[in-house]
Enzyme design. Sequence first.
Site, PDB file in Angstrom:
ATOM      1  CG  MET A 165     -17.225 -26.893  62.779  1.00 12.07           C
ATOM      2  SD  MET A 165     -17.697 -28.585  63.144  1.00 12.07           S
ATOM      3  CE  MET A 165     -17.748 -29.262  61.506  1.00 12.07           C
ATOM      4  CG  LEU A 198     -11.418 -20.676  58.321  1.00 12.99           C
ATOM      5  CD1 LEU A 198     -10.888 -19.368  58.896  1.00 12.99           C
ATOM      6  CD2 LEU A 198     -12.886 -20.861  58.677  1.00 12.99           C
ATOM      7  CG  HIS A 225     -15.577 -20.871  56.254  1.00 10.23           C
ATOM      8  ND1 HIS A 225     -14.837 -21.905  55.739  1.00 10.23           N
ATOM      9  CD2 HIS A 225     -16.519 -21.436  57.049  1.00 10.23           C
ATOM     10  CE1 HIS A 225     -15.303 -23.048  56.183  1.00 10.23           C
ATOM     11  NE2 HIS A 225     -16.330 -22.803  56.978  1.00 10.23           N
TER      12      HIS A 225
END
Length: 285
Positions: A33, A36, A40
Amino acid sequence: MPEPEVITNVCAMREVVQAKRALGKTIGVVPTMGALHAGHLSLVEKSIEKCDVTVVTIFVNPTQFNEKGDFDRYPQDLNKDLSTLAPLRVDYVFAPTTDSIYPPEDCLTIDVGRLGRILEGRFRPGHFAGVATVLLKLFHIIPADTAFFGEKDYQQLKVTERLVRDSHLPIRIEACPTIREEDGLAMSSRNRFLPEGARENAQSIYLGLQHAQCMVDSGETETEKIIQKLRQQIQTSGGSIEYVAIVDPETLEPVQTIRQAVVALVAIRIDSLRLIDNLLLQPKM
Ligand code: PAF
């Protein structure tokens, strides 16, 4: 490093992936989503290592937010995310609009049953239906070979595995270890909202989980005792405990006596911020 190509159109995204597959390339997808962080990036690195083509999806999925305030303040900055990805060899970023993922009068909601209603699901009603629904859509748009997920969101990982199994999607789910800050706090896009002074207290979560592993190492098998100790330690976080549970790693149902690996799961709330964490507890065999 060449910049990733940003695709916003659903059909264009699917066509690109299909064309790559036709050339015999393997595809890795990292659903996110945005906002980051290093957690991630570790998933992206895994995808680059294991697959020929890597697609990162960036979509703040409205259906998985059970609190409007949480959705409204969720950080959204595509350019910043693209710079975060810049040092890595990401091929495509899929950043669709909300309307393209949820067309008007969209009729699809995936109910993942009890697995979506326990633990996180009790405190975030509808959350996992939102997660499962968007992931099913994304996996249809991006028919990848492997999708990479962090173990930090352990229940989400299990929900995703079940979603893929039960809908017969030919995609492999790869679980990647939780990435932690130096002080042990599990990385999360929401950590930036930790109230001033709460940071140190938040460390008690991971310390508590590590202590739980020590108790298991020294032969403790009664989960009730470990949970009590864990609760005591986490109290010092200054947050309010939503749940502390020791569960079977697959079913997420509570375990009373530890005979094989179990997962300790914790959720606390500090002001309007929720922190979750977990640790696999391994008994000595
Ligand atoms: O973990 C997340 O960021 C989201 O829940 C996911 C998997 C991208 C679905 O929106």
